[in-house]
Design a protein around this motif. Structure first.
Motif, PDB file in Angstrom:
ATOM      1  N   VAL A  48       0.821  -1.284  -0.003  1.00 16.18           N
ATOM      2  CA  VAL A  48      -0.039   0.044  -0.049  1.00 16.18           C
ATOM      3  C   VAL A  48       0.997   1.254  -0.039  1.00 16.18           C
ATOM      4  CG1 VAL A  48      -1.609   1.366   1.487  1.00 16.18           C
ATOM      5  CG2 VAL A  48      -1.945  -1.171   0.943  1.00 16.18           C
ATOM      6  N   LEU A  49       1.961   1.231   0.820  1.00 17.11           N
ATOM      7  CA  LEU A  49       2.737   2.474   0.808  1.00 17.11           C
ATOM      8  C   LEU A  49       3.509   2.677  -0.402  1.00 17.11           C
ATOM      9  CD1 LEU A  49       4.196   2.160   4.645  1.00 17.11           C
ATOM     10  CD2 LEU A  49       2.543   3.943   3.840  1.00 17.11           C
ATOM     11  N   ALA A  50       3.864   1.514  -1.073  1.00 15.31           N
ATOM     12  CA  ALA A  50       4.752   1.712  -2.271  1.00 15.31           C
ATOM     13  C   ALA A  50       3.865   2.603  -3.246  1.00 15.31           C
ATOM     14  CB  ALA A  50       4.985   0.273  -3.005  1.00 15.31           C
ATOM     15  N   GLY A  51       2.387   2.149  -3.274  1.00 13.26           N
ATOM     16  CA  GLY A  51       1.721   2.625  -4.209  1.00 13.26           C
ATOM     17  C   GLY A  51       1.339   4.028  -3.987  1.00 13.26           C
ATOM     18  N   VAL A  52       1.112   4.381  -2.603  1.00 17.19           N
ATOM     19  CA  VAL A  52       0.461   5.771  -2.309  1.00 17.19           C
ATOM     20  C   VAL A  52       1.651   6.814  -2.221  1.00 17.19           C
ATOM     21  CG1 VAL A  52      -0.206   7.021  -0.079  1.00 17.19           C
ATOM     22  CG2 VAL A  52      -1.336   4.814  -0.673  1.00 17.19           C
ATOM     23  N   PHE A  53       2.748   6.388  -1.700  1.00 17.44           N
ATOM     24  CA  PHE A  53       4.014   7.437  -1.813  1.00 17.44           C
ATOM     25  C   PHE A  53       5.087   7.154  -2.537  1.00 17.44           C
ATOM     26  CE2 PHE A  53       2.127   7.264   2.606  1.00 17.44           C
ATOM     27  CZ  PHE A  53       1.755   8.526   2.753  1.00 17.44           C
ATOM     28  N   GLY A  54       5.133   6.038  -3.592  1.00 18.20           N
ATOM     29  CA  GLY A  54       5.978   5.804  -4.587  1.00 18.20           C
ATOM     30  C   GLY A  54       7.349   5.254  -3.738  1.00 18.20           C
ATOM     31  N   VAL A  55       7.207   4.910  -2.611  1.00 15.96           N
ATOM     32  CA  VAL A  55       8.320   4.427  -1.857  1.00 15.96           C
ATOM     33  C   VAL A  55       8.345   2.694  -2.004  1.00 15.96           C
ATOM     34  CG1 VAL A  55       8.322   6.136  -0.367  1.00 15.96           C
ATOM     35  CG2 VAL A  55       6.956   4.223   0.467  1.00 15.96           C
ATOM     36  N   GLY A  56       9.467   2.163  -1.951  1.00 11.81           N
ATOM     37  CA  GLY A  56       9.690   0.778  -2.017  1.00 11.81           C
ATOM     38  C   GLY A  56       8.954   0.091  -0.756  1.00 11.81           C
ATOM     39  N   GLY A  57       8.781   0.825   0.330  1.00  3.05           N
ATOM     40  CA  GLY A  57       8.234   0.028   1.601  1.00  3.05           C
ATOM     41  C   GLY A  57       9.075  -0.137   2.618  1.00  3.05           C
ATOM     42  N   GLY A  58      10.335   0.255   2.200  1.00  2.22           N
ATOM     43  CA  GLY A  58      11.392  -0.396   3.304  1.00  2.22           C
ATOM     44  C   GLY A  58      11.410   0.423   4.574  1.00  2.22           C
ATOM     45  N   ALA A  59      10.731   1.572   4.554  1.00  2.00           N
ATOM     46  CA  ALA A  59      10.400   2.497   5.821  1.00  2.00           C
ATOM     47  C   ALA A  59       9.626   1.570   6.892  1.00  2.00           C
ATOM     48  CB  ALA A  59      10.014   3.672   5.516  1.00  2.00           C
ATOM     49  N   VAL A  60       8.894   0.638   6.424  1.00  2.00           N
ATOM     50  CA  VAL A  60       8.075  -0.296   7.114  1.00  2.00           C
ATOM     51  C   VAL A  60       8.659  -1.413   7.471  1.00  2.00           C
ATOM     52  CG1 VAL A  60       5.667  -1.499   7.298  1.00  2.00           C
ATOM     53  CG2 VAL A  60       6.160   0.849   6.264  1.00  2.00           C
ATOM     54  N   ILE A  61       9.186  -2.010   6.435  1.00  3.89           N
ATOM     55  CA  ILE A  61       9.964  -3.256   6.474  1.00  3.89           C
ATOM     56  C   ILE A  61      11.122  -3.485   7.039  1.00  3.89           C
ATOM     57  CG2 ILE A  61      11.056  -5.202   5.035  1.00  3.89           C
ATOM     58  CD1 ILE A  61       9.695  -4.288   2.566  1.00  3.89           C
ATOM     59  N   VAL A  62      11.992  -2.496   7.186  1.00  5.02           N
ATOM     60  CA  VAL A  62      13.178  -2.483   8.092  1.00  5.02           C
ATOM     61  C   VAL A  62      13.003  -2.481   9.408  1.00  5.02           C
ATOM     62  CG1 VAL A  62      15.418  -1.128   8.655  1.00  5.02           C
ATOM     63  CG2 VAL A  62      14.635  -1.387   6.365  1.00  5.02           C
ATOM     64  N   PRO A  63      12.124  -1.659  10.017  1.00  5.14           N
ATOM     65  CA  PRO A  63      11.692  -1.705  11.605  1.00  5.14           C
ATOM     66  C   PRO A  63      11.134  -2.875  11.831  1.00  5.14           C
ATOM     67  CG  PRO A  63      10.495   0.115  10.518  1.00  5.14           C
ATOM     68  CD  PRO A  63      11.370  -0.347   9.347  1.00  5.14           C
TER      69      PRO A  63
END
Length: 286
Positions: free
Chosen positions: A25-40
């Motif tokens: 969801v975050l990858a689509g909404v913000f154009g991010v890969g989602g690592g900000a969620v995955i890493v922590p």
């Protein structure tokens, strides 16, 4: 085989699946890969598995880079169908970003674990501040800088992203909005960087972590076939499917919901994560 009981393993499995769904969801909404969620999330879950601190953070970062490969590809394709991706920017950034990722992966082989946390604290903290308090009037210029400045920033994006385990969307979106690009175009274009960062980044972390498994033979979760270098195959197998499935949902949300509310939510999350890692760092030295 793992240093955790059955209940721990079930919790970890559900945690990874949920993290994958949120990542997409975050990858689509913000154009991010989602690592900000995955890493922590991975950092905490690997703690349950008693992964040593020396390799816990780089293992989370390397796994994150591997996970966001399919997510980034699907997110980029979805944004491109909306016609909001500026391919000219991606062409300028492509080579510098890849070179930066290679440099960051080389650093990862020799860097202390604290370096990964400090980079995450710095970048996530700055991104959170921009999301929570930034204004549309915060601009450097209405036009992008020259190609050499663009290339230098692209290399910096590659290095920092590879040390954080992110797809670079936070950094590139921040840059483009400072130079007058609309937020939707910045987000869509940033999704293309995830592909350029995640593939060489994952390969680099396999290389960087390959000799470290021999240093901890008692920890099964970092040994083949459960892991390749600093990439946990368990994490990849459980997070990737749900993240790929939910990425298009994130794209639809990005084009349908008020951007400000989403920015505030994501900014608060990044602030919380930065604070968590900062507390961890301070506790280490007390």
């Amino acid at each position: 085989m793992l240093d955790a009981n059955f209940t721990d393993i079930v919790i970890i499995a559900f945690g990874l699946l949920a993290a994958g769904a949120l990542t997409g969801v975050l990858a689509g909404v913000f154009g991010v890969g989602g690592g900000a969620v995955i890493v922590p999330v991975l950092y905490e879950l690997f703690g349950v598995l008693n992964v040593p601190d020396e390799v816990r953070m780089p293992l989370a970062v390397g796994t994150s880079l591997a996970v966001i490969i399919p997510t980034s590809i699907r997110s980029f394709n979805a944004h491109r169908k909306h016609g909001t991706v500026d391919l000219s920017i991606i062409r300028v950034w492509a080579i510098p970003v890849v070179l930066g990722v290679m440099g960051g992966s080389f650093i990862a082989r020799y860097a202390p674990a604290d370096l990964f946390k400090m980079v995450f604290i710095l970048v996530a903290g700055v991104s959170a501040f921009r999301l929570l308090f930034g204004k549309d009037s915060w601009k450097i210029s209405d036009t992008l800088p020259g190609k050499w400045v663009m290339r230098a920033y692209g290399a910096l994006i590659g290095v920092l992203s590879s040390l954080m385990g992110i797809g670079g969307g936070q950094l590139s979106s921040l840059f483009m909005t400072f130079y007058g690009r609309p937020i939707h175009q910045a987000v869509s274009t940033s999704s293309g960087l995830g592909v350029l960062i995640s593939i060489p980044g994952a390969l680099g972390y396999i290389y960087a972590g390959w000799p470290r498994a021999a240093d901890f033979p008692e920890v099964a979760v970092i040994q083949p076939p459960l892991a390749l270098g600093f990439v946990s195959l368990i994490g990849v197998l459980l997070i990737s499917p749900t993240s790929v499935l939910t990425a298009p949902l994130g794209v639809r949300l990005a084009h349908a919901l008020p951007k400000r509310k989403l920015e505030i939510a994501f900014g608060c999350f990044l602030l919380f994560v930065s604070g968590r890692f900062l507390f961890d760092q301070i506790s280490t030295y007390l």
